[in-house]
Scaffold this active site. Sequence first.
Site, short mmCIF file in Angstrom:
data_model
loop_
_atom_site.label_atom_id
_atom_site.label_comp_id
_atom_site.label_asym_id
_atom_site.label_seq_id
_atom_site.Cartn_x
_atom_site.Cartn_y
_atom_site.Cartn_z
N ALA A 23 17.44 46.38 77.78
CA ALA A 23 18.67 45.48 78.37
C ALA A 23 18.21 44.15 78.26
O ALA A 23 17.05 43.77 77.88
CB ALA A 23 19.23 45.89 79.78
N LYS A 24 19.23 43.21 78.40
CA LYS A 24 18.80 41.84 78.31
C LYS A 24 20.05 41.13 79.28
O LYS A 24 21.14 41.45 79.13
CB LYS A 24 18.86 41.04 77.08
#
Length: 424
Positions: free
Chosen positions: A113-114
């Site tokens: 994720a980011k």
Amino acid sequence: MAYKEPAPLIDKENPLESMMSRFNIAAEILGLDEETYNVLKAADKQMIVHIPVTMDNGKVSVFEGYRVVHSTILGPSKGGIRYDMNVHLDEVKALAAWMTWKCAVVDLPYGGAKGGIICDPTTMSVGELERLTRAYTLSMKDIFGPDRDIPAPDMGTGPREMAWLLDEFSKTVGATTPAVVTGKPLVMGGSLGRTEATGRGVMVSALAALAKLGMDPKATTAVVQGFGNVGSWAAKLLSEKGVRIKGVSDISGAYWNEAGINIDDAIAYKNVHNGRLEGFVGATPMDPADLLTSDVDMLVPAAVEDVITEHNAPFLKAKLIVEGANGPTSASADAIINEKGIMVVPDILANSGGVTVSYFEWVQNRQGFKWSLDMVTERADRIMNDAFEKVYETSQKYDIPMRIAAYVVSIDKVAQTYKYRGGF
Ligand code: NAD
């Protein structure tokens, strides 16, 4: 070939396209079926929020923030949060996918994720940053969670922001939940060895690559681009292994010493000069555009994206590139580098020491137990060496560059797990 014109230092390509072009090559080598390809290529979830924050002048500013969860096939998603004016949804999507491949290559039980907020943290007060971080956390409360999605610091954020995030999240669930975030201050559940972990992983994978190339570290020369957390630790630990670091650079410029730069002196200097090397007397200033094409055995780009491009790749002289930064080589340079026979330890492998020790932080938080520095280092080094070996073997097996081999290892693992878990 003579070096004629100074190449532009940064030539940004769309990071999502750069990532996908490598993904596509690896998917073809693996013979990935269309169904799995479609599942792995798209992000699971993208959250876009608009966060109203009362600024110190009493006015309300609205900030746009993102969290992209690319995959949770291997486990809860993991990835940093970036505060920067250049945060862009396409970049966040690329970085989220990179996290999936990075966690898979080192065999961590995590997806990718980011997150990011479009803001300039350098012009905001501590109070404004705290309110922004708490509001962002609240808006992501249904995404974050120790078994769902575990954020960490990235550009513009650090232990302070992670402490606010932990506190705000803990309030929403009514229980102190240290495992919801990593990169915390040591006193509130951070891990020993996290600060140096990425630079240490760069050193470990560089030594593994030198061994494959039959090169003695003590007879090896190198330059390191970027002298922040990753670059300075990588330079220090490589020089302790006998590598002669002839050049280093940061945003203030590039510096050269033919006899080798004393890295401890350079770190001591930047520590008392606002984190910058400007004015360092242990080396001579040089044109930053020449650093990566200088006559050394090894390049360690540890600053920003897209610094090795089709423009300067034809002039590279090094035999080995170890990517401390995320995405320092643009996809357009890959073919040139391969043709020149330069070995690349790609970003998703070389800089994965950081997320590995973040994983250890999460494990310690869940155990309610603190590991010694020796235990952290020994386990992290083992994981890095095992991952390097696996990627190297894959590159030999398919006769492909290390970068594509790293994608093959990662995509294969995620694809196999997807097959077992299944869809709807
Ligand atoms: P940092 O902010 O501590 O340091 C960045 C360094 O790069 C600074 O010395 C800065 O002056 C320099 N720099 C910036 N622009 C430059 C340019 N154009 N030319 C030369 N130097 C320049 O950041 P960091 O944590 O060391 O991260 C560096 C890279 O490593 C980033 O790509 C980051 O995503 C990646 N990375 C970091 C970690 C980590 O644990 N910190 C983990 C994985 C990947």
